[in-house]
Scaffold this motif. Structure first.
Motif, PDB file in Angstrom:
ATOM      1  N   TRP A 119      12.613   4.106   0.831  1.00  0.00           N
ATOM      2  CA  TRP A 119      12.680   2.762   0.237  1.00  0.00           C
ATOM      3  C   TRP A 119      14.105   2.221   0.273  1.00  0.00           C
ATOM      4  CZ3 TRP A 119       8.430  -0.096  -0.641  1.00  0.00           C
ATOM      5  CH2 TRP A 119       7.211   0.587  -0.666  1.00  0.00           C
ATOM      6  N   MET A 146       0.823  -1.209   0.000  1.00  0.00           N
ATOM      7  CA  MET A 146       0.000   0.000   0.000  1.00  0.00           C
ATOM      8  C   MET A 146       0.858   1.261   0.000  1.00  0.00           C
ATOM      9  SD  MET A 146      -2.912  -1.349  -0.421  1.00  0.00           S
ATOM     10  CE  MET A 146      -3.607   0.266  -0.578  1.00  0.00           C
ATOM     11  N   GLU A 147       2.031   1.187   0.620  1.00  0.00           N
ATOM     12  CA  GLU A 147       2.940   2.338   0.544  1.00  0.00           C
ATOM     13  C   GLU A 147       3.410   2.566  -0.897  1.00  0.00           C
ATOM     14  OE1 GLU A 147       6.011   3.219   3.695  1.00  0.00           O
ATOM     15  OE2 GLU A 147       5.478   1.176   4.271  1.00  0.00           O
ATOM     16  N   GLU A 196      11.019  10.124  -0.289  1.00  0.00           N
ATOM     17  CA  GLU A 196      10.370   8.833  -0.558  1.00  0.00           C
ATOM     18  C   GLU A 196      11.406   7.794  -1.000  1.00  0.00           C
ATOM     19  OE1 GLU A 196       7.061   8.288  -0.132  1.00  0.00           O
ATOM     20  OE2 GLU A 196       7.052   6.226  -0.882  1.00  0.00           O
ATOM     21  N   ASP A 221       2.547   8.064  -6.603  1.00  0.00           N
ATOM     22  CA  ASP A 221       2.072   9.460  -6.623  1.00  0.00           C
ATOM     23  C   ASP A 221       3.234  10.436  -6.651  1.00  0.00           C
ATOM     24  OD1 ASP A 221      -0.551   8.762  -6.592  1.00  0.00           O
ATOM     25  OD2 ASP A 221      -0.871   9.161  -4.451  1.00  0.00           O
ATOM     26  N   LEU A 269       1.729   2.830  -3.424  1.00  0.00           N
ATOM     27  CA  LEU A 269       0.880   3.797  -4.117  1.00  0.00           C
ATOM     28  C   LEU A 269       1.324   5.232  -3.828  1.00  0.00           C
ATOM     29  CD1 LEU A 269      -2.650   2.153  -3.742  1.00  0.00           C
ATOM     30  CD2 LEU A 269      -0.907   1.799  -5.499  1.00  0.00           C
ATOM     31  N   ALA A 270       1.813   5.475  -2.608  1.00  0.00           N
ATOM     32  CA  ALA A 270       2.357   6.802  -2.279  1.00  0.00           C
ATOM     33  C   ALA A 270       3.604   7.063  -3.123  1.00  0.00           C
ATOM     34  CB  ALA A 270       2.688   6.887  -0.793  1.00  0.00           C
TER      35      ALA A 270
END
Lengths: 227, 227
Positions: free
Chosen positions: A149, A106-107, A145, A113, A109-110
Motif C-alpha cells: 500500500w 477489493m484488495e 501488505e 484480514d 479486504l485482504a
C-alpha cells in the motif's frame, strides 16, 4: 433526508466494516438513519437482534427498508448505486479510474484480514494452538501488505487519494489505515500511509463517524510499532 | 468482439477466482480474449510475468488495455459496468434484487475462505503448527457456512438462481459450490446446493469455462464427504 429514516444500522465502535458503512452514509448525505451501538466485548454481535438481520452474527447489520446489507462492500456499492445523484459520487465513470477503484477496494479486504491476523491473534486462536512461528509469519505478511500500500500511494499523484476524489476505495481502505496507526504503525517507516491518513482524517464524513471510543481514549496500542 | 482482443488473462485451472472472471467474460460476450494457463503446482503464479500484473503473486491476473483487475469481484464489477449493454445484464436495477445480489456476492468471499481453510489446510499450515482441534473447527465452520447457503437457497423461489436471473452473485458463488461438490460434498445432505449446482452447470458461460483438468479427470476427492 427522508430516505435515511428507513435505514437502520447495528454497529460496533472501531470495527472497520462498520465504519465503512458509516462513512458511505455520510458521503451520500444519508444522515439521520437509526443507529445502535453494540458491544463486541459483551458478545452483543451474537444477540438475537443481530442474528435476525445478519445470521453470521457479525456487525454491521444494516437495513434499508426490507433490504439487508451486512457485508461492508455490498452496503457501499448498494448505497452508491441507489443514491447516485445524492452527495458525493463514489464510483468514477472513467474506465481507468473505475478499474483502479474496484481493484483497490477489493484488495482492501485482504488488508483487513492481514491486520486482523496480527491484532486479534490471541483473541481468535485458542491458546494451545498458538505458535511463535505463526505470529512471526502473520507479522511478516502484514509488513508485506503495508509495503504494498505504501508503494501504491507512492505511485499516485502527490496529495491525491487512492484512486481519485474520494471514491469507494477510500471508504473501504481508510478504516484499515486508521486502524494500523491506532495500533502503533510507524509514521517514519510508512510516510505515504501516514500522509494519506492525515489528509483524510479531517474529511467531514470521516470525522462525523470517528470511533467514539477512540475519541474517549486517544491513546492507542503498540502492537504494530516494530513492523 | 473487438474489445476482447485488448484483454488478457493469466489463470489457473480450478481456481474459483479465475473461474469467476472467465464466467463473467462469457456472460458479457467477451470471448476471444488472450489467455494463458499457469500451474500453481509449478509455482507459476509467483513468476515475474504474474508479478508484473499482480504484485500479490496470485491468479487471476487480468488486463483490459492498461487497466488491471486481479481481484475477481473487482474484475466482474468492472466488466459489468464497462459492458452494460453487451451480453447478459449482471446487476439488477430493482433495489431489493440489487441489495440481495451485492450481499450474496460479497458473502461468497467468506464461503471461499472457509472452503480453502478445509481443503488447503495441509498446504497452507506448516506441519509443526497443525492441530486436530483446528481441523475440526475449520470443518465445523465450513458446515455452518454450507448450511447457511442451503438455507438461502431454500428461501428463494424453487428453481430460481441465487438472486434472480444469473446476476453477478451466481458468477461469484457457483465456482464455490462446484468446488464443494468436486471435493465430495454430500448431495443428500445439501439438496438445495445440489439442485443449484445441477441447474447451473450446463449454462453456456459455465460450460465454456469448465476447469479443463476436471474434464480430464472427472473423479473428485472426498475431503468434504462427511460434512
Amino acid at each position: 433526508m427522508s430516505m435515511a429514516k428507513s435505514m437502520s444500522l447495528l454497529w460496533g465502535t472501531g470495527s472497520p466494516p462498520c465504519w465503512r458503512v458509516m462513512i458511505a452514509l455520510e458521503e451520500k448525505k444519508l444522515q439521520g438513519y437509526k443507529r445502535k451501538p453494540l458491544s463486541f466485548e459483551k458478545g452483543e454481535h451474537k444477540s438475537q437482534e443481530v442474528l435476525e438481520i445478519n445470521p453470521r452474527g457479525q456487525l454491521p447489520a444494516f437495513k434499508h427498508g426490507n433490504n439487508i446489507l451486512n457485508e461492508s462492500c455490498a452496503a457501499c456499492l448498494y448505497l452508491e448505486n441507489q443514491f447516485k445523484c445524492q452527495g458525493n459520487k463514489l464510483i468514477p465513470d472513467n474506465p481507468a479510474e473505475q478499474a483502479l477503484m474496484y481493484q483497490r477496494m477489493m484488495e482492501g479486504l485482504a488488508f483487513t484480514d492481514k491486520l486482523n491476523s496480527v491484532i486479534y491473534y490471541e483473541w481468535v486462536v485458542p491458546e494451545e494452538e498458538r505458535h511463535d512461528s505463526a505470529v512471526k509469519r502473520n507479522r511478516t505478511d502484514l509488513t508485506t501488505e503495508l509495503k504494498l500500500w505504501e508503494d501504491y500511494l507512492q505511485k499516485v499523484a502527490a496529495g491525491s487519494y487512492l484512486a481519485g476524489a474520494f471514491p469507494l476505495a477510500d471508504v473501504i481502505i481508510f478504516p484499515n489505515i486508521a486502524y494500523a496507526f491506532r495500533f502503533g504503525l510507524s509514521v517514519g517507516r510508512y510516510p505515504k500511509l501516514a500522509k494519506y491518513y492525515s489528509l483524510l482524517k479531517d474529511r467531514p464524513s470521516i470525522k462525523a463517524s470517528w470511533p467514539p471510543h477512540w475519541l474517549a481514549s486517544p491513546q492507542g496500542f503498540d502492537i504494530l510499532k516494530d513492523l
